[in-house]
Write a protein that holds these residues in place. Structure first.
Motif, PDB file in Angstrom:
ATOM      1  N   SER A 113      -9.856 -10.006 -30.172  1.00  0.00           N
ATOM      2  CA  SER A 113     -10.302 -10.027 -28.775  1.00  0.00           C
ATOM      3  C   SER A 113      -9.585  -8.911 -28.017  1.00  0.00           C
ATOM      4  O   SER A 113      -8.489  -8.514 -28.392  1.00  0.00           O
ATOM      5  CB  SER A 113      -9.987 -11.382 -28.144  1.00  0.00           C
ATOM      6  N   PRO A 114     -10.194  -8.442 -26.948  1.00  0.00           N
ATOM      7  CA  PRO A 114      -9.551  -7.365 -26.192  1.00  0.00           C
ATOM      8  C   PRO A 114      -8.286  -7.861 -25.497  1.00  0.00           C
ATOM      9  O   PRO A 114      -8.145  -9.056 -25.214  1.00  0.00           O
ATOM     10  CB  PRO A 114     -10.610  -6.956 -25.176  1.00  0.00           C
ATOM     11  N   PRO A 115      -7.365  -6.983 -25.216  1.00  0.00           N
ATOM     12  CA  PRO A 115      -6.123  -7.392 -24.557  1.00  0.00           C
ATOM     13  C   PRO A 115      -6.390  -7.877 -23.125  1.00  0.00           C
ATOM     14  O   PRO A 115      -7.344  -7.461 -22.480  1.00  0.00           O
ATOM     15  CB  PRO A 115      -5.282  -6.126 -24.552  1.00  0.00           C
ATOM     16  N   GLN A 116      -5.529  -8.755 -22.659  1.00  0.00           N
ATOM     17  CA  GLN A 116      -5.681  -9.305 -21.309  1.00  0.00           C
ATOM     18  C   GLN A 116      -4.544  -8.798 -20.438  1.00  0.00           C
ATOM     19  O   GLN A 116      -3.409  -8.656 -20.902  1.00  0.00           O
ATOM     20  CB  GLN A 116      -5.658 -10.827 -21.355  1.00  0.00           C
ATOM     21  N   LYS A 117      -4.864  -8.574 -19.186  1.00  0.00           N
ATOM     22  CA  LYS A 117      -3.893  -8.063 -18.245  1.00  0.00           C
ATOM     23  C   LYS A 117      -3.175  -9.247 -17.599  1.00  0.00           C
ATOM     24  O   LYS A 117      -3.801 -10.192 -17.121  1.00  0.00           O
ATOM     25  CB  LYS A 117      -4.599  -7.223 -17.193  1.00  0.00           C
ATOM     26  N   ILE A 118      -1.862  -9.182 -17.544  1.00  0.00           N
ATOM     27  CA  ILE A 118      -1.054 -10.237 -16.934  1.00  0.00           C
ATOM     28  C   ILE A 118      -0.645  -9.758 -15.548  1.00  0.00           C
ATOM     29  O   ILE A 118      -0.059  -8.698 -15.399  1.00  0.00           O
ATOM     30  CB  ILE A 118       0.197 -10.548 -17.772  1.00  0.00           C
TER      31      ILE A 118
END
Length: 128
Positions: free
Chosen positions: A115-120
């Protein structure tokens, strides 16, 4: 002495017909008059200058040949380094591909993300 100078001048000023009609003995005598010890001694500075000029000419040609050899050697070295640079660059480009990186880190237990990376996003304390 004056007679020698006068005879040399008269020989040089004489027409060619007179010189052609002279016997071989007279021609040898003419050279003896032109080349003698005194003339050599008087022309020693010029002869020394010519000798120094010849030495400078020889040294200059040796230095030029030495520089040409060095330029050729450096040209070959540049070609070798250029080929090595191209080889290393292509190897780096090959190893930095995604598939090659995933193969090299697989023994470490790292896997490619599915899955694509998620921004925190962190909230500041003043916003709470």
């Amino acid at each position: 002495m004056l007679q020698e100078v006068e005879t040399i001048e008269t020989i040089q000023d004489a027409p060619e017909e007179v010189n052609n009609n002279t016997s071989p003995d007279e021609q040898k005598k003419e050279w003896r008059l032109r080349i003698n010890y005194r003339a050599l001694v008087q022309n020693m500075p010029f002869i020394g200058f010519l000798a120094c000029l010849a030495l400078v000419y020889i040294a200059n040609s040796h230095l030029a040949e030495k520089k040409i050899r060095r330029i050729n050697k450096l040209g070959k070295e540049i070609k070798e380094l250029k080929w090595e640079y191209i080889n290393v660059k292509s190897e780096l480009m090959f190893r930095s591909k995604m598939s090659e990186v995933s193969k090299s880190v697989e023994p470490l237990g790292l896997k490619q993300l599915s899955s694509p990376p998620q921004k925190i996003v962190l909230k500041k304390e003043s916003e709470k």
